[in-house]
Design a protein around this motif. Structure first.
Motif, PDB file in Angstrom:
ATOM      1  N   GLN A   1       0.826  -1.206   0.000  1.00  0.00           N
ATOM      2  CA  GLN A   1       0.000   0.000   0.000  1.00  0.00           C
ATOM      3  C   GLN A   1       0.861   1.256   0.000  1.00  0.00           C
ATOM      4  OE1 GLN A   1      -2.475  -2.367  -0.772  1.00  0.00           O
ATOM      5  NE2 GLN A   1      -3.272  -0.287  -0.675  1.00  0.00           N
ATOM      6  N   ALA A   2       1.973   1.221   0.732  1.00  0.00           N
ATOM      7  CA  ALA A   2       2.889   2.360   0.743  1.00  0.00           C
ATOM      8  C   ALA A   2       3.462   2.588  -0.657  1.00  0.00           C
ATOM      9  CB  ALA A   2       4.008   2.131   1.749  1.00  0.00           C
ATOM     10  N   LEU A   3       3.810   1.495  -1.340  1.00  0.00           N
ATOM     11  CA  LEU A   3       4.359   1.588  -2.693  1.00  0.00           C
ATOM     12  C   LEU A   3       3.329   2.162  -3.664  1.00  0.00           C
ATOM     13  CD1 LEU A   3       6.527   0.979  -4.806  1.00  0.00           C
ATOM     14  CD2 LEU A   3       5.640  -1.349  -4.957  1.00  0.00           C
ATOM     15  N   ILE A   4       2.088   1.666  -3.575  1.00  0.00           N
ATOM     16  CA  ILE A   4       1.032   2.130  -4.477  1.00  0.00           C
ATOM     17  C   ILE A   4       0.732   3.610  -4.240  1.00  0.00           C
ATOM     18  CG2 ILE A   4      -1.416   1.895  -5.071  1.00  0.00           C
ATOM     19  CD1 ILE A   4      -1.099  -1.113  -4.348  1.00  0.00           C
ATOM     20  N   ILE A   5       0.616   4.009  -2.971  1.00  0.00           N
ATOM     21  CA  ILE A   5       0.328   5.415  -2.659  1.00  0.00           C
ATOM     22  C   ILE A   5       1.473   6.303  -3.122  1.00  0.00           C
ATOM     23  CG2 ILE A   5       0.002   7.068  -0.764  1.00  0.00           C
ATOM     24  CD1 ILE A   5      -1.553   4.864   0.721  1.00  0.00           C
TER      25      ILE A   5
ATOM     26  N   ASN B   1      -6.767   3.051  -0.842  1.00  0.00           N
ATOM     27  CA  ASN B   1      -5.544   2.324  -0.501  1.00  0.00           C
ATOM     28  C   ASN B   1      -5.236   2.370   0.990  1.00  0.00           C
ATOM     29  OD1 ASN B   1      -4.031   1.160  -2.965  1.00  0.00           O
ATOM     30  ND2 ASN B   1      -4.716   3.146  -3.700  1.00  0.00           N
ATOM     31  N   VAL B   2      -5.649   3.430   1.663  1.00  0.00           N
ATOM     32  CA  VAL B   2      -5.492   3.485   3.120  1.00  0.00           C
ATOM     33  C   VAL B   2      -6.434   2.474   3.780  1.00  0.00           C
ATOM     34  CG1 VAL B   2      -5.878   4.891   5.189  1.00  0.00           C
ATOM     35  CG2 VAL B   2      -4.666   5.865   3.229  1.00  0.00           C
ATOM     36  N   ILE B   3      -7.652   2.371   3.267  1.00  0.00           N
ATOM     37  CA  ILE B   3      -8.609   1.391   3.795  1.00  0.00           C
ATOM     38  C   ILE B   3      -8.045  -0.027   3.694  1.00  0.00           C
ATOM     39  CG2 ILE B   3     -10.864   0.295   3.371  1.00  0.00           C
ATOM     40  CD1 ILE B   3     -11.931   3.060   2.615  1.00  0.00           C
TER      41      ILE B   3
END
Length: 243
Positions: free
Chosen positions: A189-193, A218-220
């Motif tokens: 998720q960190a990579l996608i954000i 993405n945080v959800i």
């Protein structure tokens, strides 16, 4: 148009990230995958390809092809969304298998599959909304383009998450089943954000509604553990999703 002239090249990056993430999970047991998995994989892959060729057509004097492919693309986007939703019962079945055969699934607990099913419903709902907004805003180049670009980051999680999980498992296989498979989700998720925000920054869309939506979704996804462990959510999904 000049602003988006190199967009098709930038769209190759998330395409490669997605394919690397899903490679082992899909091709590793290709013949054992259900028909619905094949359909979803290929509709999703072709959608990513569309998000590479469509900006190219629009910015290189081929607007007629862009418009024609756009109509086909809307059909394809519906396929991506509906095939993903049609696979929800598979998550419930796998959860039941993990409960019956815990030694086989190791660190993959039954509740995890409920969490994945829940956030996939959220992702695909957001994906469908972004597609509809791109149609509504089709006369505004800036909005139309960014709503479509945002779909890339709305549906990356399953592929990237599985890819990083597989890396964790391979590098820690001697510790099976005591392997951390939740941290890979946070990393993905960190990579996608990060990719989302870098792209939004490049195209000056940090404050666009589509960017906000993609960040929130993405945080959800980072709350997959409490969502999956919720008995209320498990009961709801079992009552809604039937085979």
């Amino acid at each position: 148009m000049e602003k988006y002239r190199s967009l098709h090249l930038w769209m190759i990056i998330p395409m490669v990230v997605m394919q690397l993430g899903i490679f082992m999970d899909y091709w590793g047991d290709f013949s054992d995958n259900a028909w619905s998995v094949h359909i979803h994989y290929w509709t999703g892959t072709i959608w990513y390809i569309y998000l590479i060729i469509q900006p190219y057509y629009a910015t290189h004097g081929q607007m007629e092809k862009h418009r024609t492919n756009g109509i086909i693309g809307m059909f394809l986007a519906g396929g991506v969304c509906l095939t993903a939703l049609s696979m929800m019962h598979r998550d419930i079945m796998v959860s039941d298998l993990a409960l019956a055969e815990p030694e086989r699934f190791g660190p993959f607990k039954p509740w995890l599959f409920f969490g994945i099913a829940s956030i996939e419903i959220i992702m695909m709902t957001a994906f469908g909304f972004a597609i509809i907004m791109s149609i509504i805003k089709r006369k505004s180049l800036e909005d139309h383009a960014w709503w479509l670009i945002s779909t890339v980051f709305l549906i990356m999680m399953p592929a990237v998450g599985r890819g990083i999980q597989n890396l964790f498992i391979i590098t820690n296989i001697k510790h099976w089943p005591d392997i951390d498979i939740i941290t890979p989700i946070y990393i993905s998720q960190a990579l996608i954000i990060l990719l989302l925000l870098l792209t939004a920054w490049k195209y000056k869309k940090l404050k666009h509604p589509a960017t906000y939506l993609a960040v929130v979704v993405n945080v959800i996804c980072c709350f997959v553990v409490p969502i999956g462990k919720s008995e209320a959510i498990q009961t709801l999904l079992r009552s809604m999703i039937k085979g």
